[in-house]
Design an enzyme around this catalytic site. Structure first.
Site, short mmCIF file in Angstrom:
data_model
loop_
_atom_site.label_atom_id
_atom_site.label_comp_id
_atom_site.label_asym_id
_atom_site.label_seq_id
_atom_site.Cartn_x
_atom_site.Cartn_y
_atom_site.Cartn_z
N GLU A 59 0.80 -1.23 0.00
CA GLU A 59 0.00 0.00 0.00
C GLU A 59 0.83 1.28 0.00
OE1 GLU A 59 -0.48 -2.58 2.06
OE2 GLU A 59 -2.31 -3.44 1.25
N PHE A 84 -6.38 -1.32 5.10
CA PHE A 84 -5.08 -1.32 4.43
C PHE A 84 -4.81 0.00 3.71
CE2 PHE A 84 -6.55 -5.90 3.94
CZ PHE A 84 -5.99 -6.29 5.14
N ASP A 118 -14.68 -11.47 10.05
CA ASP A 118 -13.23 -11.38 9.87
C ASP A 118 -12.53 -10.85 11.12
OD1 ASP A 118 -13.24 -12.47 7.39
OD2 ASP A 118 -13.08 -10.59 6.29
#
Lengths: 315, 274
Positions: A59, A84, A118
């Site tokens: 990133e 991210f 998640d």
């Protein structure tokens, strides 16, 4: 009570809308980081491979390259998951994008806690705070698919850095086809004079439901969709404080640094009135998205209770 | 249509320009009372070679779309960059006195408010990614400009450098050249003591780059390396340099990475650079 509404995934709306803009805006290029199917920019990748660059999950480099492309006159759209795309390249966003005010569009998906199962590392609950702390960035949290489409269209024509926050899950549609998004201008979705509910993103639908329930108790709540957090619509916030005397903020984000903090700052500086905040008060673990929302009070009922508390605090 | 108006110097003239530039660098930093001395003195011969031997640009039109791009990734070494930009005609030499001053044109770390500066800097590791963005834009626009990024050797400890290196090779950025000012000293001490960089050339080669080495203080050698770098890329030039080059007590002295000379040191340095 909960109104029955259709749901749609705003990230899919993003990918499809972007595709329709390719011919009109030949300077748009899209940068991805190995999450292109999830962010729906694979649609662009497959149709315009020459205007698409994958960098893998790197990133810092993605944002650095985007800044270079923007400096050369391109309109780079960077897409990855919110966790991210904001925290990981934060220094690049600060030094290479915000400080020189370059025309980079950071469109992140999987924001908030709607990524559910998640777990907390995937839950982006700090991104609004991070991005609103970068002076030249505009920050937008669309409430639904029709609004997302308009935001993405605006992104191509507005100058300067932009962050757009989208969830993974399909979210209720609260706008009709005729809706017209205006960057930086809060949308009054329901008029009222007893309390104002200022919401963004996934909390706009619960805010409308809460207002409907309050109406049954003889309380008229104004509902404002504050889609743009930066620059925030200060006149709309001040008017809400002045005209209704109590405010509730509602967001799927940490209580510090997001919508609640921004609204409270404007209110404190201009027209002090009680402010109740519906928001996350810390990290939350894995679980189905609706269960996590309920566990953290991010529901119509939670907003309604906050409204009653705010009204009780009026002088 | 913009015209390329920069003077092209002979190697002999470059040597004279570099000597004068070293005096200007020290004056800027001494006047400001702070700044990065060692890295400005190590990079200056590379910058002179680039700006007066290789780059296409028009100082009267800094945004000329066909210009070659130069990105100073080691943005703390801005004094060397600023004296070169002034010499190239981007702004009058009198402006050098505004370095690090309130409302001045010349920020502590290079920033694009200064004509001729492409990128904001001051946080290491970012320049190669930014340069790659320009390199990809050239391809998209069908332009044939080249892109150069100057990195510090200590800077190669930043992970982003290797993210950028990997992706530049993957995306076939053959118009991109990285130059490493290999002066072997970073902020605290010698790079070998902080974090091993060798085998540096092999590491770049393994990431898919052409690697050229040169003496970063011999203009003819730098020019030769830069001319070789045009053959398919991306290419990295590892330029061996001496931190604080030109002033005996600053050379190879980690103490002069980030501080200004005292009055006595300044006077002694000018005598050596006469």
């Amino acid at each position: 009570m909960t109104t029955n509404r259709q749901s749609a995934a705003t990230r899919e709306t993003y990918g499809r809308t972007l595709l329709t803009m390719a011919e009109e805006h030949p300077d748009i290029v899209v940068l991805g980081g190995d999450l292109n199917v999830s962010t729906f920019v694979h649609l662009w990748r497959d149709q315009y491979p020459d205007r698409f660059f994958d960098f893998g999950p790197a990133e810092q480099n993605i944002v650095g390259v985007a800044a270079g492309l923007a400096a050369a006159g391109k309109i780079p759209f960077v897409s990855t998951f919110s966790v991210f795309g904001t925290g990981r390249p934060y220094d690049q966003l600060r030094v290479l994008v915000s400080q020189p005010s370059l025309n980079v569009k950071l469109i992140c998906t999987h924001a908030g806690i709607l990524t559910g199962e998640d777990g907390m590392s995937a839950h982006s609950i700090e991104d609004l705070s991070l991005m609103c702390a970068l002076p030249s960035f505009s920050v937008v949290t669309p409430a639904d698919a029709p609004e997302t489409e308009q935001v993405i269209r605006s992104a191509a024509t507005m100058q300067g850095p932009l962050y757009v926050r989208l969830p993974r899950a399909a979210t209720p549609v609260v706008h009709t086809d005729g809706y017209r998004f205006r960057m930086g201008e809060g949308e009054v979705m329901r008029e009222g004079s007893d309390v104002s509910i200022i919401a963004c993103g996934s909390l706009v639908a619960p805010a409308l439901d809460a207002a409907e329930s309050l109406s049954g108790q003889g309380i008229q709540a104004r509902v404002i969709n504050l889609h743009t957090l930066a620059p925030a619509d200060e006149p709309a916030i001040i008017a809400a404080a002045h005209e209704t005397g109590a405010i509730v903020t509602a967001e799927e984000h940490y209580v510090h640094g997001g919508l609640g903090s921004i609204v409270a700052g404007v209110v404190a500086r201009n027209q002090p009135v009680p402010v109740e905040m519906v928001a996350l008060h810390g990290y939350t673990g894995s679980g189905p998205a609706n269960e996590l929302m309920a566990k953290n009070g991010l529901t119509a009922h939670g907003v309604e209770q906050a409204a009653l508390r705010a009204i009780k605090r009026k002088r | 249509m913009a015209v390329v108006t920069q003077p092209m110097l002979t190697v002999e003239e470059m040597r004279a320009a570099a000597l004068e530039s070293r005096r200007e660098i020290l004056k800027m930093i001494f006047d400001a009372g702070s700044g990065h001395t060692g890295g400005s003195l190590s990079e200056i011969d590379i910058l002179i070679s680039l700006y007066f031997g290789v780059l296409r640009y028009d100082p009267g039109a800094p945004d000329w779309p066909e210009r070659d791009r130069f990105v100073l990734s080691k943005g703390h070494a801005s004094p060397g960059f600023y004296v070169t930009l002034a010499r190239a005609g981007y702004f009058p030499a009198s402006e050098l006195s505004s370095y690090r001053k309130t409302d001045g044109l010349l920020q502590g770390h290079a920033h694009p408010i200064t004509p001729g500066v492409e990128m904001n800097s001051g946080s290491l590791g970012m320049g190669l990614s930014f340069a790659l963005g320009h390199a990809l834009a050239a391809r998209l626009d069908g332009r044939n400009y080249r892109v150069f990024a100057l990195l510090g050797d200590g800077e190669c400890q930043e992970g982003e450098v290797w993210e950028a290196a990997m992706s530049a090779a993957h995306h076939g950025a053959d118009n991109l050249t990285a130059i490493i000012d290999r002066n072997r000293i970073q902020n605290d001490r010698f790079t070998d003591e902080v974090m091993t960089l060798e085998p540096l050339a092999d590491r770049w080669r393994d990431f898919g780059w052409n690697v050229i080495s040169c003496d970063g203080h011999e203009h003819a050698d730098v020019l030769h390396a830069l001319s070789e770098a045009t053959d398919g890329g991306p290419t990295v030039i590892i330029a061996d340099t001496v931190k604080g080059k030109g002033v005996s007590f600053m050379e190879n002295n980690p103490g002069f990475h980030g501080r200004a000379p005292t009055a006595d040191e300044y006077e002694a340095a000018l005598k050596e650079l006469a």
